[in-house]
Design a protein around this motif. Sequence first.
Motif, mmCIF file in Angstrom:
data_model
loop_
_atom_site.group_PDB
_atom_site.id
_atom_site.type_symbol
_atom_site.label_atom_id
_atom_site.label_comp_id
_atom_site.label_asym_id
_atom_site.label_seq_id
_atom_site.Cartn_x
_atom_site.Cartn_y
_atom_site.Cartn_z
ATOM 1 N N TYR A 64 62.852 25.708 53.344
ATOM 2 C CA TYR A 64 62.788 25.438 54.785
ATOM 3 C C TYR A 64 62.130 24.080 54.995
ATOM 4 O O TYR A 64 61.022 23.826 54.502
ATOM 5 N N LEU A 102 59.662 31.773 58.382
ATOM 6 C CA LEU A 102 58.709 31.876 57.279
ATOM 7 C C LEU A 102 58.461 33.324 56.876
ATOM 8 O O LEU A 102 58.109 33.598 55.719
ATOM 9 N N VAL A 111 62.593 32.977 51.861
ATOM 10 C CA VAL A 111 62.069 31.605 51.971
ATOM 11 C C VAL A 111 61.072 31.362 50.847
ATOM 12 O O VAL A 111 60.033 32.019 50.760
ATOM 13 N N ARG A 112 61.387 30.398 49.977
ATOM 14 C CA ARG A 112 60.583 30.142 48.776
ATOM 15 C C ARG A 112 59.637 28.952 48.913
ATOM 16 O O ARG A 112 58.568 28.930 48.316
ATOM 17 N N PHE A 138 58.256 25.761 51.798
ATOM 18 C CA PHE A 138 58.206 25.172 53.130
ATOM 19 C C PHE A 138 57.821 23.706 52.988
ATOM 20 O O PHE A 138 56.721 23.384 52.558
ATOM 21 N N ALA A 175 52.291 29.002 57.176
ATOM 22 C CA ALA A 175 52.731 29.093 55.787
ATOM 23 C C ALA A 175 51.816 30.029 54.997
ATOM 24 O O ALA A 175 52.282 30.868 54.218
ATOM 25 N N VAL A 205 54.092 31.469 52.005
ATOM 26 C CA VAL A 205 55.149 30.572 51.532
ATOM 27 C C VAL A 205 54.528 29.294 50.964
ATOM 28 O O VAL A 205 53.854 28.559 51.705
ATOM 29 N N LEU A 254 52.956 30.357 43.694
ATOM 30 C CA LEU A 254 53.330 31.501 44.530
ATOM 31 C C LEU A 254 52.266 32.589 44.469
ATOM 32 O O LEU A 254 51.898 33.175 45.493
#
Length: 527
Positions: free
Chosen positions: A298, A359, A364-365, A367, A379, A384, A436
């Motif tokens: 995104y 989000l 969604v991986r 931003f 976020a 994200v 992550l």
Amino acid sequence: MDLRSIFCCCFFIFHISDGFKILILYPAPSFSRQRAIMALTKKLAERGHELFVVSTNAVPGLEQNPNYTFVDVSFLYKYYSDEKKDDVVYLQEEKSNWKLMDLFKPLAIISREQFLSEAFIKFQRRVQSEKISFDVVILDVTCVAYACPVVRNLTGYAPIISMSTYNMDSYTEGSLGSIPHLSFTPSLVNDYTNKMNLWQRLENWFSETYLTKVFIDTVKNVAREFSRDTYGPEYEDLVDGCWKNLSLHLSTSNSMYYYPRLLGPNVIEVGPLHLKTPQKLPKDLQDWLDGAERGVIYFSLGSNIKSKSLPEIARANLLRFFKELPSGYRVLWKDEPEGTPNLADNILTRKWLPQESVLAHPKVRVFITQGGLQSFQEAVHFGVPVVGIPWYGDQRFQVSRMVDAKIGARLLPKELHSFDKVKSVIESVLYEKSILENMRRYSAISRDFSSVALDKATFWVEHVARHGGADHLRPSTADTTLFEYFALDIVAVCLVFTSTILFVLFSVCKFLIRSSSITKSVKIKAS
């Protein structure tokens, strides 16, 4: 009438009688900065308080509420322009710390124009004719210089709460006694952490002190002129002391987005107020995100910076990277104009997007953001990982904080001119599992704070209104000097005392040695 109806009527009467009259002055022509006060306004209205709001954005859902009066100053948005002009805030390019000073005068003018507008003058006449008195005033921190003259003329004395959508405000916090120690609290205009080397500490002290002084002097000069010309010379002097007269300061951030630091009880970190349960996505957007087998990137530069303002080479490098993503990845791009030609099949553009709902989508991986505080908070809330492209102001610090927390990476605007750099930075976040995992942990901690943010802010507003101010929260450091705060007077006394003792000891020793030498000399001559 049955007992239930009687109970409901009594409860309603009690609730309204317990409500406060609250004036809100929030002229910031930026939707991201409006979101926090809009959320707080809605919460206060639900609590039965009577709200008088002078702002650029009305609160959806309160239009029919009899306890909500909206004074529309949305014309102030014209002062934020995509065209370079002397009297507007132009945000479509990277700005150094020193270039930021070009924005100080337009920012000061925005608040002034709010109070000179026909909408506000009409509201002022109503307040005076109906003899409305306010229990508390909440205002955007950029309005502080105008607050005391305007509030005094409008309604006499009322306790004032300032509110900021920045991570910290050194001048406001310092005026209330929470004096920042700039060796450990990084300035928002720098990309430092809370662990600075000697050179960084020197630069941090200088840039924060100098820029703050220039900004405050600029705002004060405009506000003093406005107060003198509008209300009379007796109101002019109120400008200088207004920061000291604040009852409380609310920061819509916390240590998750800044760093832990010492704050007095009259400076409250409530955290993000605008976060809420995301709304359902439009079907076409939902289907697009659902169809990404491996994930979605995104890309949005927020409400102020336009993607169309990117240099052509930067757009070309980003577009090339997005096109060359492995099969199964998709890109959602907030772009202007919508539907840019020559895009790949895996790229979807929209002029506007419901960011929180996007989000919140599990596909969604990454931003890619400009590093605005609200985008940072969203976020983190939805877990994200981020790639930050900071352009000016507090964006530099926010992106630095993301990198320091190991939940994202930094991509400087000048690095957008290198395809290899664009590729390496975005891939370092897209394919790194530890980022992550760190973000998920960060998100869980942040949600604990965010779950009570609105209730906390509401409590403090009601507390100040109920008790007519918050002098009982004011630390003595609010009325001290930096010389006393850093105990330099004590150090000076200790140095003088120690030096005096050492001098006396030295003189005594010197006298004894000299006397001993004379005695020996006499004995030698006698022998």
